[in-house]
Write an enzyme that holds these catalytic residues in place. Sequence first.
Site, PDB file in Angstrom:
ATOM      1  N   ASP A 154      40.524  31.879  24.751  1.00 59.44           N
ATOM      2  CA  ASP A 154      41.876  32.418  24.548  1.00 59.44           C
ATOM      3  C   ASP A 154      42.927  31.675  25.356  1.00 59.44           C
ATOM      4  O   ASP A 154      44.114  31.983  25.270  1.00 59.44           O
ATOM      5  CB  ASP A 154      41.925  33.927  24.853  1.00 59.44           C
ATOM      6  N   GLY A 155      42.499  30.677  26.164  1.00 58.30           N
ATOM      7  CA  GLY A 155      43.474  29.950  26.972  1.00 58.30           C
ATOM      8  C   GLY A 155      44.013  30.773  28.133  1.00 58.30           C
ATOM      9  O   GLY A 155      44.894  30.319  28.854  1.00 58.30           O
ATOM     10  N   ASN A 159      34.053  32.988  34.360  1.00 59.29           N
ATOM     11  CA  ASN A 159      34.671  34.257  34.744  1.00 59.29           C
ATOM     12  C   ASN A 159      33.623  35.183  35.348  1.00 59.29           C
ATOM     13  O   ASN A 159      32.531  35.334  34.794  1.00 59.29           O
ATOM     14  CB  ASN A 159      35.340  34.925  33.539  1.00 59.29           C
ATOM     15  N   ASP A 214      35.135  38.949  23.744  1.00 55.40           N
ATOM     16  CA  ASP A 214      35.177  39.933  24.842  1.00 55.40           C
ATOM     17  C   ASP A 214      36.392  40.854  24.655  1.00 55.40           C
ATOM     18  O   ASP A 214      36.959  41.349  25.616  1.00 55.40           O
ATOM     19  CB  ASP A 214      35.204  39.229  26.207  1.00 55.40           C
ATOM     20  N   HIS A 244      41.499  33.161  29.955  1.00 59.75           N
ATOM     21  CA  HIS A 244      40.337  33.286  30.840  1.00 59.75           C
ATOM     22  C   HIS A 244      39.995  31.964  31.531  1.00 59.75           C
ATOM     23  O   HIS A 244      39.400  31.963  32.612  1.00 59.75           O
ATOM     24  CB  HIS A 244      39.128  33.812  30.063  1.00 59.75           C
ATOM     25  N   HIS A 250      28.367  38.095  35.618  1.00 62.42           N
ATOM     26  CA  HIS A 250      28.824  38.914  36.749  1.00 62.42           C
ATOM     27  C   HIS A 250      27.857  38.686  37.907  1.00 62.42           C
ATOM     28  O   HIS A 250      27.296  39.626  38.469  1.00 62.42           O
ATOM     29  CB  HIS A 250      28.923  40.387  36.354  1.00 62.42           C
ATOM     30  N   GLY A 254      38.661  42.052  29.911  1.00 61.92           N
ATOM     31  CA  GLY A 254      38.438  41.709  28.502  1.00 61.92           C
ATOM     32  C   GLY A 254      39.645  40.964  27.956  1.00 61.92           C
ATOM     33  O   GLY A 254      40.546  40.574  28.708  1.00 61.92           O
TER      34      GLY A 254
HETATM   35 ZN    ZN Z   1      32.267  40.688  31.654  1.00 63.04          ZN
END
Ligand code: ZN
Length: 382
Positions: A247-248, A218, A273, A250, A194, A308
């Site tokens: 997961d394809g 991300n 996540d 994100h 972040h 998430g």
């Molecule tokens: Zn995060």
Amino acid sequence: MLHIKNATVHTPDRVIERGSVLVEERRIVSVGPSADAAAAAGAREIDAAGLVLAPGFVELQLNGAFGHDFTDDPATIWQVGERITRYGVTSFLPTIITSPLEQVAAGRKVVTDGRPAGYRGAVPLGLHVEGPFLNPKRKGAHNANYLRLPSLDAVADWSPATGVRLVTLAPELPGALDVIRALTARGVAVSIGHSDATFDQAVAGFDAGARYGTHLFNAQSSLGHRDPGVPGALLSDDRITVGFIADGVHTHRAIIKIVYKVLGPSRMSLVTDAMAALGMAPGAHKLGDYDVIVDATSARLPDGVLAGSILALDQALRNVIEITGCGLSDALAMMTSTPARLLGLDGALGRIAPGCAADLVLLSPDLRVRQTIVGGEVVFTA
Ligand code: ZN
């Protein structure tokens, strides 16, 4: 005593066909070909012919599951821990996202108070505290009202012994480098995430002791060819292990393939996540303070920001093999030995080797979880 025999054992550094693992008092005491294993008098036997035996999965980033959100209600760590064994998870870092610091304190207390009587589940190794020292520009699904600048006072009593294992922060914030130095000196792993850091600011974070990157690409600055940002720093620095949500959703599948080629299994760590909707039907769920809308593949705030995932760790295993073409041992390393090493627990868990915790998973040939074993005790059977 427990004796598992005739399994294809992925340690994960090597593969032993028709292998045998002997467990005594919660630890692995021997590993080798079944033909060589001495008959263990009085041991419970599991004949695992046709199955894969892997180290139990180590999950570094889990926000909740089965309708429970750890930030909202840290007491649910144990309830969720009992149920995530169905995904092969044997130890995990319950993740507390940006919230008042009292929530972190409450989560630490749940972990340090220890397991409830009769608990049979995955072991919480300590919290992953993701926030509140994050860059508002890259807050993702975190509540900006609780973001704050890094402060030595706020982390004064954070250590593995007091329930904190991993902290995600933005290294470009004033005071961040001092906090990184203080936490790493106490044995807490620090991650960059972040963050809107430049390449140089990220490297300054590594020089101060940060060794991990939270959900690569991300909620961080972009990878530009003249301005490589946080992703460029994480990918190019051999000191760093990188957390990745396979997961394809994100990231594009092609990015998963590229990242694996760059990092390999010893620097890429698979996390989920996952949030409260993991294991639940699509619909409205919580992440911290926020209502999240969950469909068949993703969890998002009403404005579309990812909040998430609903990925299970055994699905991440199958995804990464299918997408990158990597071998099973390498895929397993990314969720066993690699995260254990990041936490400084190499030799204690994440491998099938004498002395390691008897945390194990039996998988079918198509990599579905058949049985999960924590500390030598079978805690899940499909
Ligand atoms: Zn995060």
